[in-house]
Write an enzyme that holds these catalytic residues in place. Structure first.
Site, PDB file in Angstrom:
ATOM      1  N   TYR A 142      54.245   7.353  54.145  1.00 10.05           N
ATOM      2  CA  TYR A 142      55.444   6.541  53.861  1.00 10.05           C
ATOM      3  C   TYR A 142      56.455   6.680  54.991  1.00 10.05           C
ATOM      4  O   TYR A 142      56.436   7.668  55.728  1.00 10.05           O
ATOM      5  CB  TYR A 142      56.063   6.946  52.521  1.00 10.05           C
ATOM      6  CG  TYR A 142      56.460   8.398  52.410  1.00 10.05           C
ATOM      7  CD1 TYR A 142      57.699   8.858  52.868  1.00 10.05           C
ATOM      8  CD2 TYR A 142      55.594   9.329  51.839  1.00 10.05           C
ATOM      9  CE1 TYR A 142      58.053  10.192  52.766  1.00 10.05           C
ATOM     10  CE2 TYR A 142      55.939  10.659  51.738  1.00 10.05           C
ATOM     11  CZ  TYR A 142      57.169  11.085  52.206  1.00 10.05           C
ATOM     12  OH  TYR A 142      57.511  12.417  52.099  1.00 10.05           O
ATOM     13  N   ARG A 152      55.688   9.587  57.599  1.00  8.69           N
ATOM     14  CA  ARG A 152      55.071  10.852  57.218  1.00  8.69           C
ATOM     15  C   ARG A 152      53.565  10.658  57.047  1.00  8.69           C
ATOM     16  O   ARG A 152      53.138   9.724  56.386  1.00  8.69           O
ATOM     17  CB  ARG A 152      55.606  11.369  55.867  1.00  8.69           C
ATOM     18  CG  ARG A 152      57.060  11.829  55.788  1.00  8.69           C
ATOM     19  CD  ARG A 152      57.504  12.894  56.756  1.00  8.69           C
ATOM     20  NE  ARG A 152      56.545  13.945  57.125  1.00  8.69           N
ATOM     21  CZ  ARG A 152      56.268  15.033  56.422  1.00  8.69           C
ATOM     22  NH1 ARG A 152      56.842  15.242  55.258  1.00  8.69           N
ATOM     23  NH2 ARG A 152      55.415  15.942  56.875  1.00  8.69           N
ATOM     24  N   HIS A 155      50.536  13.811  52.642  1.00  5.60           N
ATOM     25  CA  HIS A 155      50.676  15.268  52.499  1.00  5.60           C
ATOM     26  C   HIS A 155      50.927  15.632  51.048  1.00  5.60           C
ATOM     27  O   HIS A 155      51.402  14.812  50.259  1.00  5.60           O
ATOM     28  CB  HIS A 155      51.821  15.801  53.373  1.00  5.60           C
ATOM     29  CG  HIS A 155      53.155  15.247  53.003  1.00  5.60           C
ATOM     30  ND1 HIS A 155      53.616  14.034  53.471  1.00  5.60           N
ATOM     31  CD2 HIS A 155      54.141  15.714  52.183  1.00  5.60           C
ATOM     32  CE1 HIS A 155      54.810  13.786  52.969  1.00  5.60           C
ATOM     33  NE2 HIS A 155      55.162  14.791  52.179  1.00  5.60           N
TER      34      HIS A 155
END
Lengths: 237, 209
Positions: A142, A152, A155
């Protein structure tokens, strides 16, 4: 007993200008190094009776009318210490975005939709061998406001306790092969390439359930305990 | 070449991020998922010791309080005992009704965190030196790459504070004040106010523990 000194050369500094939010939120004075006392070597203990049966199943623990959208995955591994000993019966908590990269959080306004069947958090206690596992869907990447075009990598956030409060750790697990890892300022606050690689979970085909769910393996290492050899100065206990 | 030491390396820390509430205090994120939640209420009616409230803010280098920080505290009970197998002190007893640990987020609107707990007793420190009553803090947030450790001491424990081996390690005596919370007795339960300053003037003393 005390823990080995934390190796700060493998840990991010507080002040890391590539991650802009850290600039105003990082101390400028040197931290004061403290030898361990009971305040650091002890820590909270949690029991299995405090967890619910679905707490480690993110596919089911918030499902309302079906399964969440996304790739079904298992994440499993061990919590170890620097002496390669398992950390048994310790609390591991995890949270993540949904498959579209959106968090179920009142402050997340990203335009990807909330998944009605996905909460995005769970927890587990390690067993006597330090082993934990949970089932979830793979989170999506995102955008975030650092540079105007920062993304990002996918994760999962992890929180781990260990046996003493000085072992307390929060980190993030990344996924093997994700091309966004090398671009991410938050990843690159870590000054050591090997330390970054240790945050990337490999696909574990042996841990997968054929025709059902693929597995990733993620081991976490907490600080090791120093045993007291030839100790002249007693700790007052 | 020499032999290999074969130690593993500690996993690197990463920021808890802006959505830490989802994982650790989901009710603050806006939803209810777990039957049993870990909270900032640490004492019940049977816990021994003096009831206290700890309140404060976490303030950044521009003077702005963080509205997305998460704090955890770890403390001894009123006898100065930690609820942990490694605590083999002779004094007092473990209180089964008191784990000694809590977690709280700073409020999205007021930026204030709050714990409801009991005042801890004196704990024996290294080399047999008593540590004044204190509470161990751990602070994480977006923009904090690795959790910050500090301690809160009590302003009404002046005598014990004066000989505390950790406070006395702080070379700049002025900075010791950053760890001492003032007591407010104006309400039904005493409130200790403890602001944590991340950076700049009056920066809190943080420990590499």
């Amino acid at each position: 007993m005390e823990f080995y000194q934390r190796d700060r050369t493998l840990q991010p500094a507080g002040y890391t200008p590539i991650y802009k939010t850290s600039v105003a939120r990082s101390p400028r004075q040197a931290m004061l190094s403290l030898q361990g006392s009971l305040s650091e070597t002890t820590g909270p203990v949690f029991g299995q009776n405090e967890l619910g049966p679905l707490d480690n199943d993110l596919i089911r623990n918030y499902a309302k009318d079906g399964d969440p959208i996304g790739e079904r995955i298992i994440v499993h591994g061990r919590v170890l210490d620097e002496n390669n000993r398992p950390v048994p019966h310790t609390l591991v908590e995890f949270w993540q975005a949904n498959a579209g990269g959106r968090y179920r959080h009142k402050k997340d306004t990203y335009l990807a939709p909330i998944d009605p069947n996905f909460g995005g958090c769970g927890r587990a206690l390690t067993d006597e061998n330090g082993y934990y596992f949970f089932r979830t869907i793979k989170p999506g990447p995102y955008p975030w406001r650092n540079y105007v075009n920062s993304w990002r990598p996918a994760h999962i956030h992890f929180s781990v306790f260990g046996s003493g409060f000085a072992q307390r750790l929060i980190t993030q697990m990344y996924f093997e092969g994700d091309p966004l890892i090398k671009e991410c300022p938050i990843v690159h606050v870590i000054p050591d390439e090997d330390a970054i690689n240790r945050l990337i979970a490999p696909i574990d085909l042996n841990g997968s359930i054929p025709l059902d769910t693929i597995a990733y393996k993620f081991d976490i290492v907490l600080r090791g305990r120093r045993s007291t050899l030839f100790e002249n100065r007693l700790e007052g206990n | 070449m020499v032999q290999s030491l074969d130690y593993l390396k500690e996993t690197a820390s990463q920021t808890a991020g802006p959505y830490v509430h989802i994982g650790l205090i989901p009710k603050q994120a806006g939803f209810d998922i777990f039957e049993n939640n870990f909270t900032n209420i640490m004492a019940d009616e049977n816990t021994r010791g003096e009831r206290i409230i700890i309140e404060g803010r976490v303030i950044d280098g521009t003077g702005t309080p963080l509205r997305d920080a998460l704090l955890e505290i770890w403390q001894a009970n009123s006898d100065g005992r930690y609820n942990h197998e490694l605590d083999r002190q002779k004094q007092g007893q473990i209180d089964e009704r008191f784990r000694g640990w809590g977690r709280a987020g700073t409020d999205f609107d007021t930026a204030v965190y709050r714990f409801e707990t009991i005042k801890p007793g004196v704990v024996s420190g290294r080399n047999g030196l008593d540590m004044a009553p204190h509470i161990n803090f751990w602070i994480v947030a977006r923009g904090i790459n690795i959790g910050l450790n500090t301690r809160m001491y009590f302003a009404d424990e002046q005598e014990a504070n004066a000989t505390d081996p950790v406070l006395n390690l702080i070379e700049q005596t002025e900075r010791r004040k950053t760890l001492i919370a003032n007591r407010d007795d104006s309400g039904p339960v005493p409130v200790y106010r403890f602001d944590i300053v991340l950076q700049g003037e009056n920066e809190t003393v943080f420990f590499d523990v």
